[in-house]
Each structure stands twice: as structure tokens, then as C-alpha cells.
Scaffold this active site. Structure first.
Site, mmCIF file in Angstrom:
data_model
loop_
_atom_site.group_PDB
_atom_site.id
_atom_site.type_symbol
_atom_site.label_atom_id
_atom_site.label_comp_id
_atom_site.label_asym_id
_atom_site.label_seq_id
_atom_site.Cartn_x
_atom_site.Cartn_y
_atom_site.Cartn_z
ATOM 1 N N GLY A 45 0.764 -1.241 0.000
ATOM 2 C CA GLY A 45 0.000 0.000 0.000
ATOM 3 C C GLY A 45 0.789 1.281 0.000
ATOM 4 O O GLY A 45 0.422 2.239 0.674
ATOM 5 N N GLU A 77 1.910 -10.227 -0.760
ATOM 6 C CA GLU A 77 2.328 -11.343 -1.611
ATOM 7 C C GLU A 77 3.723 -11.866 -1.223
ATOM 8 O O GLU A 77 4.381 -12.563 -1.995
ATOM 9 C CB GLU A 77 2.239 -10.937 -3.078
ATOM 10 C CG GLU A 77 0.767 -10.843 -3.500
ATOM 11 C CD GLU A 77 0.510 -10.218 -4.863
ATOM 12 O OE1 GLU A 77 1.370 -9.488 -5.363
ATOM 13 O OE2 GLU A 77 -0.582 -10.459 -5.389
ATOM 14 N N HIS A 96 7.565 -9.193 -9.545
ATOM 15 C CA HIS A 96 6.174 -9.593 -9.784
ATOM 16 C C HIS A 96 5.401 -8.393 -10.321
ATOM 17 O O HIS A 96 5.369 -7.344 -9.667
ATOM 18 C CB HIS A 96 5.545 -10.104 -8.489
ATOM 19 C CG HIS A 96 4.060 -10.240 -8.568
ATOM 20 N ND1 HIS A 96 3.440 -11.020 -9.520
ATOM 21 C CD2 HIS A 96 3.064 -9.677 -7.846
ATOM 22 C CE1 HIS A 96 2.123 -10.940 -9.361
ATOM 23 N NE2 HIS A 96 1.871 -10.124 -8.356
HETATM 24 ZN ZN LIG Z 1 0.070 -9.475 -7.629
#
Ligand SMILES: [Zn+2]
Length: 224
Positions: A45, A77, A96
Site C-alpha cells: 500500500g 504477496e 512480480h
Molecule cells: Zn500481484
């Protein structure tokens, strides 16, 4: 601790953002310190334009936060990053992204075939970019889903989600994620021209034969 690695994470997270590979707050990045085995990872965030190395979180392989200088939580994640390091001892960086063309194929559960030779640089042992089965973001199931594809490739689409790319180095991992997006776009365009018919793909045996041209006469001594 690990200031240099934290700075690397900031640099390439920002590069990914500015190149359009992951917009808004999507995507996350990490590196693993070779000596301690600790992982430096992006926070959840936070706008990447506001990120400094102080915001990068250090965690161990049991998902325990070891340092969070500015009090941020690591990306939700994180388990997926840690699993990539557990599954591949040669991997020290994970990128990612949620890049658009690649994510579109992940929704279709469609592996990307070797439409151009570039795929040879992505560690695709089977000659295509595989798709990891769906796992809800943040869950151990998502982390588990990347193990199989990463056993045959350094890059994978993640079903209905995005892209994971791994390497010994974060710059290279991000480069691989960029190639995945480029290949996905070229694949999309050729499929469109062909009205959905599969374009020609290169054989895996052909891909595995790549070598630097021996006809080029290099300077004596060490070369890169
Ligand atoms: Zn993701």
C-alpha cells in the site's frame, strides 16, 4: 541493515512503475541477501514514487519481519516471494508485475509459445512460458502455485493475476518480466492477424542450441 540491497529494490520497483509494467500500487519486488538469507521486500500500500530505502522491509524465510524502519508492512504477496527462494536456491531476486498483455493471457490460462527466439533468454526449459494455477492473492496456495512452473522456467504467468520473474539479480529479473510482456503483446498481435489461429512457434530443440557466434573474433583476455 542491508542498505545496498534495499536501495536496489527501490531502484527497480520504480523502474518497473515508470516503464508501465505495473501501475498504481500493483506489483512487488524483493532480493535475498546471499550471506544472511534475509529478504528485502517492498511494502504494501505505498506509492512507488514516494518509496525510499528506509521503507523496504527485511524479513526472514519464515515470513517474520526482522526490520521495518518506517513501520510499513511487507507486501501481502510476500509468501510467494519466499516460496520462490525456497524452491530455487539459485534465485536471489523476484519481480512480480501485473502487466496487461501477459495478465490477459494468464486469464485465458494460455501459455505463451516460442513465437520469437527471445524466449531462449527466459530459462524456459520446455520452450514456452508456463501458467501457474490460480491461488487467491496472499495465500499459501498462491505461493505453492508457482513452484511447478518455476521448476521449468524463470518466468511464469499467474492465472487471473500477473507475472512472476526470477533471477540471481533484480535488474535481470525485471528485464525478464519486461520480455514476458513484450512476447505477450507480439503473441496477441499475431493471434489477432491470424483470426485466433496459432502462429508458428519455434521448436524447443532449436531454442536450446543458442550460442554466442564463434565467427566473431574477440580481444584476448577476459570478456563480458
Ligand atoms: Zn500481484
Amino acid at each position: 541493515m542491508l542498505e545496498e540491497l534495499k536501495q536496489q529494490v527501490v531502484t527497480y520497483a520504480l523502474t518497473a512503475d515508470r516503464s508501465g509494467l505495473c501501475k498504481h500500487r500493483s506489483g512487488n519486488f524483493s532480493v535475498r541477501d546471499e550471506e544472511t538469507g534475509l529478504v528485502c521486500i517492498t511494502p504494501t500500500g505505498m506509492d512507488r514514487e514516494e518509496l525510499t530505502y528506509h521503507d523496504i522491509i527485511v524479513m526472514d524465510m519464515d515470513a517474520k519481519v526482522v526490520e521495518a524502519e518506517t513501520g510499513h508492512r511487507p507486501t501481502s504477496e510476500s509468501l510467494m516471494h519466499l516460496m520462490a527462494y525456497k524452491a530455487r536456491s539459485d534465485v536471489h531476486a523476484v519481480a512480480h508485475t501485473h502487466s496487461k498483455f501477459a495478465t490477459s493471457f494468464s486469464i485465458l490460462k494460455k501459455p505463451i509459445p516460442a513465437i520469437v527466439y527471445e524466449i531462449a533468454n527466459l530459462g524456459c526449459k520446455e520452450g514456452y512460458i508456463p501458467v501457474a494455477a490460480y491461488g487467491r492473492p496472499g495465500t499459501p496456495a498462491l505461493a505453492e502455485s508457482i513452484v511447478e512452473p518455476l521448476s521449468i522456467s524463470d518466468v511464469a504467468l499467474m492465472e487471473s493475476h500477473g507475472v512472476i520473474a526470477v533471477d540471481a539479480d533484480l535488474k535481470e529479473a525485471l528485464l525478464k518480466a519486461s520480455y514476458v510482456e513484450e512476447l505477450a503483446e507480439v503473441y496477441y498481435r499475431t493471434l489477432t492477424v491470424l483470426g485466433g489461429k496459432e502462429p508458428h512457434a519455434l521448436e524447443n530443440a532449436e531454442l536450446q542450441k543458442w550460442a554466442y557466434p564463434k565467427e566473431i573474433q574477440l580481444l584476448p583476455g577476459e570478456t563480458k
